[in-house]
Enzyme design. Structure first.
Site, PDB file in Angstrom:
ATOM      1  N   ASN A   7       0.872  -1.183   0.000  1.00  0.00           N
ATOM      2  CA  ASN A   7       0.000   0.000   0.000  1.00  0.00           C
ATOM      3  C   ASN A   7       0.905   1.227   0.000  1.00  0.00           C
ATOM      4  OD1 ASN A   7      -1.746   2.077   0.560  1.00  0.00           O
ATOM      5  ND2 ASN A   7      -2.657   1.132   2.372  1.00  0.00           N
ATOM      6  N   LYS A  14       3.353   0.882   3.029  1.00  0.00           N
ATOM      7  CA  LYS A  14       2.988  -0.147   4.014  1.00  0.00           C
ATOM      8  C   LYS A  14       2.966  -1.491   3.308  1.00  0.00           C
ATOM      9  CE  LYS A  14      -0.423   2.590   6.349  1.00  0.00           C
ATOM     10  NZ  LYS A  14      -1.835   2.713   6.537  1.00  0.00           N
ATOM     11  N   ARG A  90      -2.515  -1.910  -3.463  1.00  0.00           N
ATOM     12  CA  ARG A  90      -3.685  -1.043  -3.289  1.00  0.00           C
ATOM     13  C   ARG A  90      -3.506   0.160  -4.205  1.00  0.00           C
ATOM     14  NH1 ARG A  90      -4.800   3.511   1.042  1.00  0.00           N
ATOM     15  NH2 ARG A  90      -6.918   3.999   0.413  1.00  0.00           N
ATOM     16  N   HIS A 179     -12.593   3.787  -0.190  1.00  0.00           N
ATOM     17  CA  HIS A 179     -12.643   2.787   0.897  1.00  0.00           C
ATOM     18  C   HIS A 179     -13.366   1.512   0.439  1.00  0.00           C
ATOM     19  CE1 HIS A 179     -12.562   6.198   4.160  1.00  0.00           C
ATOM     20  NE2 HIS A 179     -11.333   5.751   3.951  1.00  0.00           N
ATOM     21  N   HIS A 207     -17.297   3.177   7.427  1.00  0.00           N
ATOM     22  CA  HIS A 207     -15.845   3.181   7.676  1.00  0.00           C
ATOM     23  C   HIS A 207     -15.545   4.507   8.377  1.00  0.00           C
ATOM     24  CE1 HIS A 207     -11.579   2.148   6.541  1.00  0.00           C
ATOM     25  NE2 HIS A 207     -11.480   3.417   6.890  1.00  0.00           N
ATOM     26  N   ASN A 210      -9.856   8.148  10.474  1.00  0.00           N
ATOM     27  CA  ASN A 210      -9.444   9.522  10.205  1.00  0.00           C
ATOM     28  C   ASN A 210     -10.164   9.998   8.940  1.00  0.00           C
ATOM     29  OD1 ASN A 210      -8.039  11.734  11.028  1.00  0.00           O
ATOM     30  ND2 ASN A 210      -6.268  11.251   9.754  1.00  0.00           N
ATOM     31  N   GLY A 211     -10.215   9.105   7.940  1.00  0.00           N
ATOM     32  CA  GLY A 211     -11.103   9.310   6.786  1.00  0.00           C
ATOM     33  C   GLY A 211     -12.392   8.551   7.066  1.00  0.00           C
ATOM     34  N   ARG A 240     -10.747  16.579   7.345  1.00  0.00           N
ATOM     35  CA  ARG A 240     -11.510  16.971   6.146  1.00  0.00           C
ATOM     36  C   ARG A 240     -12.910  17.442   6.541  1.00  0.00           C
ATOM     37  NH1 ARG A 240     -10.281  11.508   2.867  1.00  0.00           N
ATOM     38  NH2 ARG A 240      -8.926  11.016   4.595  1.00  0.00           N
ATOM     39  N   ARG A 284      -9.569  10.464  20.107  1.00  0.00           N
ATOM     40  CA  ARG A 284      -9.242  10.206  21.521  1.00  0.00           C
ATOM     41  C   ARG A 284      -8.921  11.501  22.256  1.00  0.00           C
ATOM     42  NH1 ARG A 284      -5.498   5.309  19.684  1.00  0.00           N
ATOM     43  NH2 ARG A 284      -5.218   6.869  18.068  1.00  0.00           N
ATOM     44  N   VAL A 331     -12.386   4.588  14.710  1.00  0.00           N
ATOM     45  CA  VAL A 331     -13.494   5.076  15.533  1.00  0.00           C
ATOM     46  C   VAL A 331     -14.614   4.024  15.597  1.00  0.00           C
ATOM     47  CG1 VAL A 331     -15.247   6.872  15.766  1.00  0.00           C
ATOM     48  CG2 VAL A 331     -12.938   7.474  14.970  1.00  0.00           C
ATOM     49  N   GLU A 383      -8.253  -4.691   5.061  1.00  0.00           N
ATOM     50  CA  GLU A 383      -8.161  -4.468   3.618  1.00  0.00           C
ATOM     51  C   GLU A 383      -7.050  -5.302   2.992  1.00  0.00           C
ATOM     52  OE1 GLU A 383      -8.335  -0.350   5.009  1.00  0.00           O
ATOM     53  OE2 GLU A 383      -9.024   0.149   3.003  1.00  0.00           O
TER      54      GLU A 383
HETATM   55  P1  AMP Z   1      -7.982   4.950  11.300  1.00  0.00           P
HETATM   56  O1  AMP Z   1      -7.949   6.010  10.248  1.00  0.00           O
HETATM   57  O2  AMP Z   1      -8.877   3.803  10.966  1.00  0.00           O
HETATM   58  O3  AMP Z   1      -6.622   4.504  11.751  1.00  0.00           O
HETATM   59  O4  AMP Z   1      -8.639   5.625  12.603  1.00  0.00           O
HETATM   60  C1  AMP Z   1      -8.050   6.691  13.264  1.00  0.00           C
HETATM   61  C2  AMP Z   1      -9.046   7.303  14.210  1.00  0.00           C
HETATM   62  O5  AMP Z   1      -9.534   6.308  15.127  1.00  0.00           O
HETATM   63  C3  AMP Z   1      -8.441   8.409  15.061  1.00  0.00           C
HETATM   64  O6  AMP Z   1      -9.311   9.524  15.090  1.00  0.00           O
HETATM   65  C4  AMP Z   1      -8.393   7.790  16.438  1.00  0.00           C
HETATM   66  O7  AMP Z   1      -8.565   8.737  17.430  1.00  0.00           O
HETATM   67  C5  AMP Z   1      -9.574   6.863  16.414  1.00  0.00           C
HETATM   68  N1  AMP Z   1      -9.433   5.849  17.458  1.00  0.00           N
HETATM   69  C6  AMP Z   1      -8.581   4.820  17.517  1.00  0.00           C
HETATM   70  N2  AMP Z   1      -8.748   4.145  18.697  1.00  0.00           N
HETATM   71  C7  AMP Z   1      -9.712   4.794  19.368  1.00  0.00           C
HETATM   72  C8  AMP Z   1     -10.352   4.608  20.640  1.00  0.00           C
HETATM   73  N3  AMP Z   1     -10.002   3.622  21.439  1.00  0.00           N
HETATM   74  N4  AMP Z   1     -11.304   5.484  21.009  1.00  0.00           N
HETATM   75  C9  AMP Z   1     -11.658   6.494  20.208  1.00  0.00           C
HETATM   76  N5  AMP Z   1     -11.119   6.720  18.997  1.00  0.00           N
HETATM   77  C10 AMP Z   1     -10.160   5.889  18.582  1.00  0.00           C
END
Ligand code: AMP
Length: 396
Positions: A7, A14, A90, A179, A207, A210-211, A240, A284, A331, A383
């Site tokens: 990726n 990655k 990817r 996604h 999904h 972050n995105g 975003r 978080r 999230v 993925e």
């Molecule tokens: P990703 O893009 O799938 O890696 O997700 C990143 C997002 O997931 C970030 O905003 C993190 O704050 C959130 N996240 C990861 N673990 C937790 C958790 N235990 N509680 C709340 N948000 C989380």
């Protein structure tokens, strides 16, 4: 059979080596800050992870570094590259050319190049990764898995924008969606967990990381999704903005004197949770600040949940009902408070979240009450495994 999944991002690469017999990860890693003086390479799983400081001026060198580590005579994971049957890449944008993963040949490479203007940060590094693999592992089958492919089943009423028709005909301005590999994976896993054929289900997959994007899935096909021409549209995200009045863009440019580039950066990198809270794009941190009484953090939190809630609502109507709502990513998988806020007050629509089950973590599970006509399902996304499965299917 082992499959290497790559990726390549704008400044990272990655990878995961997947054993297709056991469907488990043999090893994984990431090359970061590719192109910068302080690039480095992290390799291994959990406690076995080690950081290798290595100058990686481009993606070719990053792939080379990965292959060297994989076959290292002392610490390597395979005796030789012959143990790797094929490679999966990817690729973010496949435009309208690809509705499934494909074996890469010159024609596919040309098509990915054609889509580079639609994903200038993502398609070129993916191409660099593909070219590096062709050179370093000549003759090894390679497969491209596109983020956009799963959404190619959308009907015109979902993928067209109400702009003059020529914008679509001449410039292919339409909704593509992203996604896709994640939405497809969690839909398939949810059907297994619910013990029903995917073809018989109406699903809304979420999904939320972050995105963020949602997809409406009917008979196993994506019929609508929230991301659009680019991954900026739709839900509020980490940095975003998602949907805003498009006239705000012209206002920023014409009235505030911002350049188009600055407006684009503002919407992509300074908005969302970060823009509203003024603190962080990480939920978080926003949550911790909310609990400490920060009002803007609390507003950001509420806006995020409201944005998901409204989109779920619109897809329930578009699908004519829903059997299950499936959540994934940082999230969606981990944040019980956000899930609680999203599903609060929906009992009259047949959506009953089980507060106890909602606190569990880390595995595929149903978190709605037994009596809930609409099931709420949490599926950790994978993925890489989905891409590896596509590679195995196409190279069989
Ligand atoms: P990703 O893009 O799938 O890696 O997700 C990143 C997002 O997931 C970030 O905003 C993190 O704050 C959130 N996240 C990861 N673990 C937790 C958790 N235990 N509680 C709340 N948000 C989380």
């Amino acid at each position: 059979m082992k499959v290497l999944v790559i990726n390549a991002g704008s400044s990272s690469l990655k990878y995961q080596l997947v054993d297709m017999v056991t469907q488990t990860i043999v090893t994984k890693g990431i090359c970061e800050r590719v192109g910068a003086d302080d690039s480095f390479h992290k390799h291994g799983i959990d406690t076995d992870e080690r950081v290798i400081s290595v100058y990686l001026p481009n993606h070719y060198e990053a792939v080379k570094a990965v292959l060297q580590v994989l076959v290292d005579p002392h610490t390597g994971d395979v005796a030789s590259l012959d143990e790797i049957a094929a490679v999966g890449h990817r690729v973010v944008h496949g435009g309208e050319h690809f509705s499934d993963s494909v074996i890469i040949d010159e024609n596919v490479i040309r098509r990915i190049e054609e889509c580079s203007s639609l994903a200038p940060l993502h398609n070129p590094p993916a191409l660099a990764g593909i070219r590096a693999c062709s050179e370093l592992m000549p003759g090894k089958p390679q497969v491209a898995a596109f983020d956009t492919a799963f959404h190619q089943t959308m009907p015109p009423k979902a993928y067209m924008y109400p702009l003059p028709y020529e914008m679509f005909e001449k410039y292919r301005i339409r909704r593509y969606g992203f996604h896709g590999t994640s939405h497809r994976y969690i839909a398939e896993r949810a059907a297994i967990l619910l013990d029903k054929p995917l073809i018989d289900l109406k699903l809304i997959t979420c999904h939320l990381g972050n995105g963020c994007s949602l997809a409406a899935i009917d008979h196993g096909c994506s019929v609508d999704t929230s991301m659009g021409f680019t991954p900026l549209e739709g839900l509020m995200m980490g940095t975003r903005c998602g949907n805003i009045d498009p006239a705000i863009v012209t206002f920023m440019i014409e009235e505030l004197g911002m350049s188009a580039h600055a407006a684009n950066e503002l919407m992509n990198k300074q908005s969302g949770l970060l823009g509203i809270s003024g603190l962080s794009n990480d939920l978080r941190d926003v949550r911790a600040a909310t609990e400490a009484g920060n009002e803007r953090a609390a507003l950001a939190y509420e806006m995020y949940s409201n944005s998901v809630k409204k989109c779920i609502g619109s897809y329930v109507f578009a699908l004519g009902g829903v059997d299950a709502i499936v959540l994934t990513a940082g999230v969606g998988e981990n944040c019980e408070r956000m899930r609680r806020m999203i599903f609060q007050g929906l009992e009259s629509l047949g959506i009953y979240m089980d507060q106890q089950l909602n606190t569990q973590r880390g595995f595929e599970r149903i978190i709605s009450e037994e009596r809930s006509p609409v099931k709420i399902v949490v599926i950790p996304t994978n993925e890489e495994l989905m891409i590896a499965k596509d590679v195995a299917r196409l190279c069989a």
